[in-house]
Structures are given as structure tokens and as C-alpha cells.
Scaffold this motif. Sequence first.
Motif, PDB file in Angstrom:
ATOM      1  N   TYR A  82      55.221  77.913 -48.155  1.00  0.00           N
ATOM      2  CA  TYR A  82      55.319  79.412 -48.433  1.00  0.00           C
ATOM      3  C   TYR A  82      54.177  79.789 -49.393  1.00  0.00           C
ATOM      4  O   TYR A  82      53.731  80.905 -49.163  1.00  0.00           O
ATOM      5  CB  TYR A  82      56.459  79.728 -49.576  1.00  0.00           C
ATOM      6  CG  TYR A  82      57.872  79.392 -48.517  1.00  0.00           C
ATOM      7  CD1 TYR A  82      58.189  80.074 -47.382  1.00  0.00           C
ATOM      8  CD2 TYR A  82      59.199  78.802 -49.277  1.00  0.00           C
ATOM      9  CE1 TYR A  82      59.140  79.781 -46.629  1.00  0.00           C
ATOM     10  CE2 TYR A  82      60.359  78.890 -48.581  1.00  0.00           C
ATOM     11  CZ  TYR A  82      60.240  79.291 -47.322  1.00  0.00           C
ATOM     12  OH  TYR A  82      61.392  79.100 -46.490  1.00  0.00           O
ATOM     13  N   ARG A  85      50.973  80.707 -47.387  1.00  0.00           N
ATOM     14  CA  ARG A  85      51.103  81.845 -46.658  1.00  0.00           C
ATOM     15  C   ARG A  85      50.475  82.966 -47.491  1.00  0.00           C
ATOM     16  O   ARG A  85      49.980  84.236 -47.084  1.00  0.00           O
ATOM     17  CB  ARG A  85      52.451  82.559 -46.347  1.00  0.00           C
ATOM     18  CG  ARG A  85      53.097  81.645 -45.420  1.00  0.00           C
ATOM     19  CD  ARG A  85      54.647  82.184 -45.106  1.00  0.00           C
ATOM     20  NE  ARG A  85      55.182  81.457 -44.104  1.00  0.00           N
ATOM     21  CZ  ARG A  85      56.479  81.619 -43.822  1.00  0.00           C
ATOM     22  NH1 ARG A  85      57.331  82.619 -44.200  1.00  0.00           N
ATOM     23  NH2 ARG A  85      57.127  80.860 -42.980  1.00  0.00           N
ATOM     24  N   LEU A 121      58.542  87.113 -49.850  1.00  0.00           N
ATOM     25  CA  LEU A 121      57.838  85.823 -49.924  1.00  0.00           C
ATOM     26  C   LEU A 121      57.913  85.402 -51.441  1.00  0.00           C
ATOM     27  O   LEU A 121      58.373  84.009 -51.471  1.00  0.00           O
ATOM     28  CB  LEU A 121      56.455  86.142 -49.517  1.00  0.00           C
ATOM     29  CG  LEU A 121      55.334  84.816 -50.009  1.00  0.00           C
ATOM     30  CD1 LEU A 121      56.122  83.786 -48.917  1.00  0.00           C
ATOM     31  CD2 LEU A 121      54.039  85.279 -49.520  1.00  0.00           C
ATOM     32  N   TRP A 124      61.201  83.939 -51.516  1.00  0.00           N
ATOM     33  CA  TRP A 124      61.438  82.613 -51.027  1.00  0.00           C
ATOM     34  C   TRP A 124      61.077  81.523 -51.710  1.00  0.00           C
ATOM     35  O   TRP A 124      61.314  80.436 -51.887  1.00  0.00           O
ATOM     36  CB  TRP A 124      60.642  82.859 -49.515  1.00  0.00           C
ATOM     37  CG  TRP A 124      61.441  83.355 -48.393  1.00  0.00           C
ATOM     38  CD1 TRP A 124      62.891  83.722 -48.500  1.00  0.00           C
ATOM     39  CD2 TRP A 124      61.156  84.045 -47.390  1.00  0.00           C
ATOM     40  NE1 TRP A 124      63.197  84.331 -47.625  1.00  0.00           N
ATOM     41  CE2 TRP A 124      62.108  84.410 -46.694  1.00  0.00           C
ATOM     42  CE3 TRP A 124      59.707  84.012 -46.694  1.00  0.00           C
ATOM     43  CZ2 TRP A 124      61.920  85.092 -45.400  1.00  0.00           C
ATOM     44  CZ3 TRP A 124      59.509  84.522 -45.354  1.00  0.00           C
ATOM     45  CH2 TRP A 124      60.968  84.957 -44.730  1.00  0.00           C
ATOM     46  N   ILE A 125      59.667  81.850 -52.403  1.00  0.00           N
ATOM     47  CA  ILE A 125      59.158  80.817 -53.472  1.00  0.00           C
ATOM     48  C   ILE A 125      60.023  80.525 -54.446  1.00  0.00           C
ATOM     49  O   ILE A 125      60.175  79.157 -54.825  1.00  0.00           O
ATOM     50  CB  ILE A 125      57.894  81.379 -54.037  1.00  0.00           C
ATOM     51  CG1 ILE A 125      56.925  81.491 -52.788  1.00  0.00           C
ATOM     52  CG2 ILE A 125      57.093  80.454 -55.007  1.00  0.00           C
ATOM     53  CD1 ILE A 125      55.275  82.078 -53.091  1.00  0.00           C
ATOM     54  N   SER A 128      62.705  78.052 -53.304  1.00  0.00           N
ATOM     55  CA  SER A 128      62.210  76.929 -52.909  1.00  0.00           C
ATOM     56  C   SER A 128      62.407  76.206 -54.143  1.00  0.00           C
ATOM     57  O   SER A 128      62.795  74.878 -54.460  1.00  0.00           O
ATOM     58  CB  SER A 128      60.893  76.964 -52.294  1.00  0.00           C
ATOM     59  OG  SER A 128      60.249  75.620 -52.394  1.00  0.00           O
TER      60      SER A 128
END
Length: 426
Positions: A82, A85, A121, A124-125, A128
Motif C-alpha cells: 500500500y 503505491r 488508500l 487501507w494503510i 493494515s
Amino acid sequence: MQVREGLKDGIVFFEKLFKRHGMNEVLAEYMNMLINLVILTLVVIGVNYLIKRFIIGTFKTFTNKTKTTFDDFLIKSNFPRYVGRIVPLYIVYYFFPLIFSEFPRTLEIFYKLFNIYVVILVVWIFRSIIRTTRNYLKTRPSFNDKPLESFSQVIMIFIWLIGIMFIFSELTGKSVIGFAISLGAASAVILLIFKDTILGFVASIQVSVNDIVRIGDWITFEKYGADGTVTEINLATVRVQNWDNTFTTIPTYSLISDSFQNWRGMLESPGRRIKRSIYIKQNSVKFLTPEDLKKLKNISLISPYLENRQAEINKYNESHNIDKSLLINGRNQTNLGVFRKYADSYLHEHSAVHKEMYIIVRHQAPTAQGIPLEILCFSKDKRWENFEYISADIFDHLIAAIPYFGLQLFENPSGDDVRAVLESIK
């Protein structure tokens, strides 16, 4: 600045080339845009490949050399991917406006989609990182019994809620504060929709703060047919693996709204309770004659007791001039009382019985099934299979010892008993 101007010149290179060869101006613009878009796509794919190949590979090599497992969980939760990206995303953000400088409507759509993707994003980070933290804490002994799943889910709900607010703001052009105000106005509907989630959230907090249930606890919840070990506690449900290896899911809020049994106290105590009754036939209870006492003195566990007890009784009867021509007169020992003492002595001598906890042998009020002689003690070994073995060993012995005291166990008549009676009548 000069670099950016040079890039602009490079962006329109194909457009100028096509125009010099007589191509229509509009068509030349579209062809130039298409070629540049293909080049940008190839560059992004190449950069993304290099990042995966080298940067992520280097990160994995580094984590293999470290002693901590936290970075290993970062890899499993795709954190490096991630983060990797970000570089291709920056390249797209930098070059896209140059390529579509002649297409303002397309640029407007691009910025909206780009901002939405950035929000996703970032979510998502964070997801995670939260998953990594949760999985890492699960490996720590001090967090083994904590509902980490519930906490991580609650945090993720808040993060997604904030992310959705920013996405909504980007799509509608309204401020995040305006969206929050609208959300407050619709709070009644939200509460109705997310009722179970909110109840689960509140229940998770109470379960954790009050230490009601931990992962690994043995619980019995008759309402849901659960009898086994808690394997997972999350926002909505508690997962229980039953002793037959089936799984039962229980709503988390049921742990604070309904009654259930948690066996943790037994597992943490020095022993596990044995509580069971033997039913004695009432008409088999009798006073002990001198001949009976002489015979019972051969039983080593109660021989000293019988000597001392009978001497005390004889002294009392003699001092009060009791007429012992009838056995009922004065003080006497009974076969049930002596057996009760025998059972108590046997439990105190048993190596598997915890001597520092309660050891009680008592008979309760007579019932239609006889006199319940209740045994209450605690086994040292709390493991289920060993506990059952110890219980069986104790009662095997006591049941086999009953006839030596002239007592009989109560048992409902079977078909063979009825048949034997009928045959004797014939």
C-alpha cells in the motif's frame, strides 16, 4: 520551473509532429493525448514493478533479519504494497494535468477520482497498521485473553466513517463539517440501521472493562446451546468451540443481557468441585449391634473411630443407667452414620482429593428415591478427562463399599425384578 516547461514541450511533441505532417488539429490533440496516456501507463506499471521488485523485496529481507515479529505482520497485512503505491500515484498526479491540459472537464473528473482513491488508500494503510497491531498483540501473553478483534473493528468503523465523510465531501462539493451536521440530523435512522453494531460495541467495552469473558474461557450458555471454549470475541458475535468440536456464535450483547456460566473461576482455583449423591434405601438403615461393630472394626479406615466413638457412647449409657435390653434405648451408632464417617475418611486419604478445600459428606432430606448421601470435595487435577476419572474412582469404591455396612442402594425395579416376583408367586 524550467523542468516543468520542458515537460510541457515534451508532452506536445507528438501533437506538433502530427500537425507538421498535415493531420487535423483536433485529431492531432487526441492522438497526442492517447500516446502520452499509453506512455504514462507503461511508466507507472514499470515503476510499480520496480517498487515491488526492489523496495518491497528489500523490506522483506530486512524483516527477516530483525528479532521482532511486528514487521513480519506488516508484510502479511500488505503494508509495504500500500505504501509503495504512493510513488506511482504521485507520478500520475504530476503528469496527468500536463497530458489533459486541453481537456478541463476530464481533469475535473480526474481530480475527484484521484482524491477519492487517496482517501481509500489512506484507509487501507490504517487498516493494515491496525491489523498488524492486532495480530502482533495476539502473540503477547498479556493480550491473549483480550477482545482485540472487537477493538480493531471499532477503530476501523470510525476510520471508514471519516473516509466516507471525505469521499462524500469530494463527490458533492460540500464540506466535511456539513456532512457531519447532516449525519447528526439523520442520527435516529443511523441508530436504527446500526443498532446491533452499537449494542455489540457497548457490550465489547463492558465485557473487556468488567472482565466478563476472555478468549480461552470455558462458558456454558444454554440459551444458545454453547458449551465450550471462547475462541473469538468481535464486535457482533462471540465464537465458542463446543466440546464436540462444533462452533456456536453468540451475539456479543447477550453476554451482558442474558445469564450464562463462566468456568474460569474453577480453572483458576486450586481444585475442581465434585458434587454427587448416592441414594440409600431408607429401610436398610439400622442401629449397629455389638456383633456388627466387631465386624466393622476390621475396616482399617474407621477402626480407631469406632473404638473411640463406642467407648464414648458406652460411658454415656452407663452413666445414665440406660436399659440396653432394647437397642433403641440411649445412644447408638447406625450403619449409615458409620458409612458416612468411612466415606469422609476415604476422601481424606485419597491422593487426588485436595485436602485444603472443602470435604463434606452429608445426607439430605429423604426423597421418594431414598436418602441422598451427598459427597462434596475438590479434585487436585482440573483437566476434564482426569476429573472424570477421579470422580468415577471415588464413587466406584463407595458404591462397592456400601454392602459391607448393611446398606442398600436405591434402584427402580427393572423388568427382571418384576418377572422374578411373579415367578415366585407362581
